[in-house]
Design an enzyme around this catalytic site. Structure first.
Site, PDB file in Angstrom:
ATOM      1  N   CYS A 144       0.839  -1.204   0.000  1.00 58.83           N
ATOM      2  CA  CYS A 144       0.000   0.000   0.000  1.00 58.83           C
ATOM      3  C   CYS A 144       0.877   1.258   0.000  1.00 58.83           C
ATOM      4  O   CYS A 144       1.656   1.459  -0.923  1.00 58.83           O
ATOM      5  CB  CYS A 144      -0.991  -0.033   1.167  1.00 58.83           C
ATOM      6  SG  CYS A 144      -2.331   1.189   0.983  1.00 58.83           S
TER       7      CYS A 144
ATOM      8  N   HIS B  40      -3.787  -4.749  -0.653  1.00 54.98           N
ATOM      9  CA  HIS B  40      -3.433  -5.374   0.622  1.00 54.98           C
ATOM     10  C   HIS B  40      -3.498  -6.895   0.487  1.00 54.98           C
ATOM     11  O   HIS B  40      -4.578  -7.472   0.584  1.00 54.98           O
ATOM     12  CB  HIS B  40      -4.402  -4.915   1.720  1.00 54.98           C
ATOM     13  CG  HIS B  40      -4.200  -3.506   2.155  1.00 54.98           C
ATOM     14  ND1 HIS B  40      -3.314  -3.160   3.158  1.00 54.98           N
ATOM     15  CD2 HIS B  40      -4.754  -2.352   1.715  1.00 54.98           C
ATOM     16  CE1 HIS B  40      -3.340  -1.850   3.330  1.00 54.98           C
ATOM     17  NE2 HIS B  40      -4.198  -1.329   2.463  1.00 54.98           N
TER      18      HIS B  40
ATOM     19  N   GLU C   2      -2.660  -9.062   2.614  1.00 55.79           N
ATOM     20  CA  GLU C   2      -3.094  -9.648   3.885  1.00 55.79           C
ATOM     21  C   GLU C   2      -4.610  -9.613   4.041  1.00 55.79           C
ATOM     22  O   GLU C   2      -5.170 -10.281   4.929  1.00 55.79           O
ATOM     23  CB  GLU C   2      -2.417  -8.924   5.056  1.00 55.79           C
ATOM     24  CG  GLU C   2      -2.951  -7.561   5.394  1.00 55.79           C
ATOM     25  CD  GLU C   2      -2.405  -6.439   4.525  1.00 55.79           C
ATOM     26  OE1 GLU C   2      -2.665  -5.266   4.837  1.00 55.79           O
ATOM     27  OE2 GLU C   2      -1.709  -6.729   3.517  1.00 55.79           O
TER      28      GLU C   2
END
Length: 214
Positions: free
Chosen positions: A84, A194, A196
């Protein structure tokens, strides 16, 4: 034991990123959240996350000496993953906050989506760009292994990146404009989305990063 250092400079989604890395890491790998320069310098792999305004991110990066540490990691050619704003700070300059000079370890710039962003059909698009969008694997790369082209990843951002060198842009997305969402150069791989928070495909990308030998 292999060490993955997640850099903590006060501006990253550290819990989610570290937990996702721990989920895909083997028993021979330990994930450490740290701002200690020596720990980062000795790590086998390094992750630079980032959320929030880039002015604040760069201020903390410089205040804590993370800029010098990142340059040392790049020079040592150890695998480095930016996430990011952690991708945006690796470029030369961002339009955000009236203009901010970034780390300049990759050539490129960050631009605002604009307040009148529209789809090709003329539909008004919301800024920030938030949610799931398809990523075109513009260039082949080891971190795309096992991930289908045009798979969806999760985004939250109002500013988008453009690399100077087209060969560095390994992933692209369209949201009113075409922009670069994955950049790769030598041992650096950086993404706007992202991983994750991007379900199975995001975890696969993180797993690929942990296994990647540039």
């Amino acid at each position: 034991m292999k060490i993955v250092a997640v850099i903590d400079y006060g501006m990253g989604n550290l819990h989610s990123a570290s937990k996702a890395l721990e989920h895909v890491a083997g028993r021979d790998t330990r994930v450490v959240v740290t701002c200690d320069p020596q720990t980062i310098q000795q790590a086998d792999r390094v992750v630079l996350p980032g959320v929030g305004a880039i002015r604040d991110c760069m201020a903390e990066i410089r205040h804590k000496g993370v800029d010098d540490v990142v340059r040392e990691v790049v020079a040592s050619e150890r695998p480095l993953l930016g996430i990011c704003v952690g991708m945006q700070v690796m470029l030369d300059h961002s339009e955000e906050n009236g203009g901010v000079e970034c780390l300049g370890v990759m050539s490129g710039n960050v631009k605002f989506f604009g307040r009148d962003l529209k789809s090709p059909a003329g539909e008004k698009l919301k800024v920030p760009h938030m949610g799931w969008s398809r990523v075109d694997q513009h260039q082949p790369h080891a971190l795309w292994e096992g991930i289908e082209n045009n798979e969806r990843f999760y985004f939250v951002h109002s500013y988008h990146a453009h690399a100077v060198d087209d060969e560095v842009a390994v992933g692209r997305c369209d949201y009113g404009v075409s922009f670069d969402v994955a950049l790769a150069s030598d041992a650096i791989f950086a993404v706007q989305f992202h991983p994750e928070k991007s379900a199975a495909s995001g975890l696969k990308l993180l797993e690929n990063f942990l296994q990647w030998t540039p």
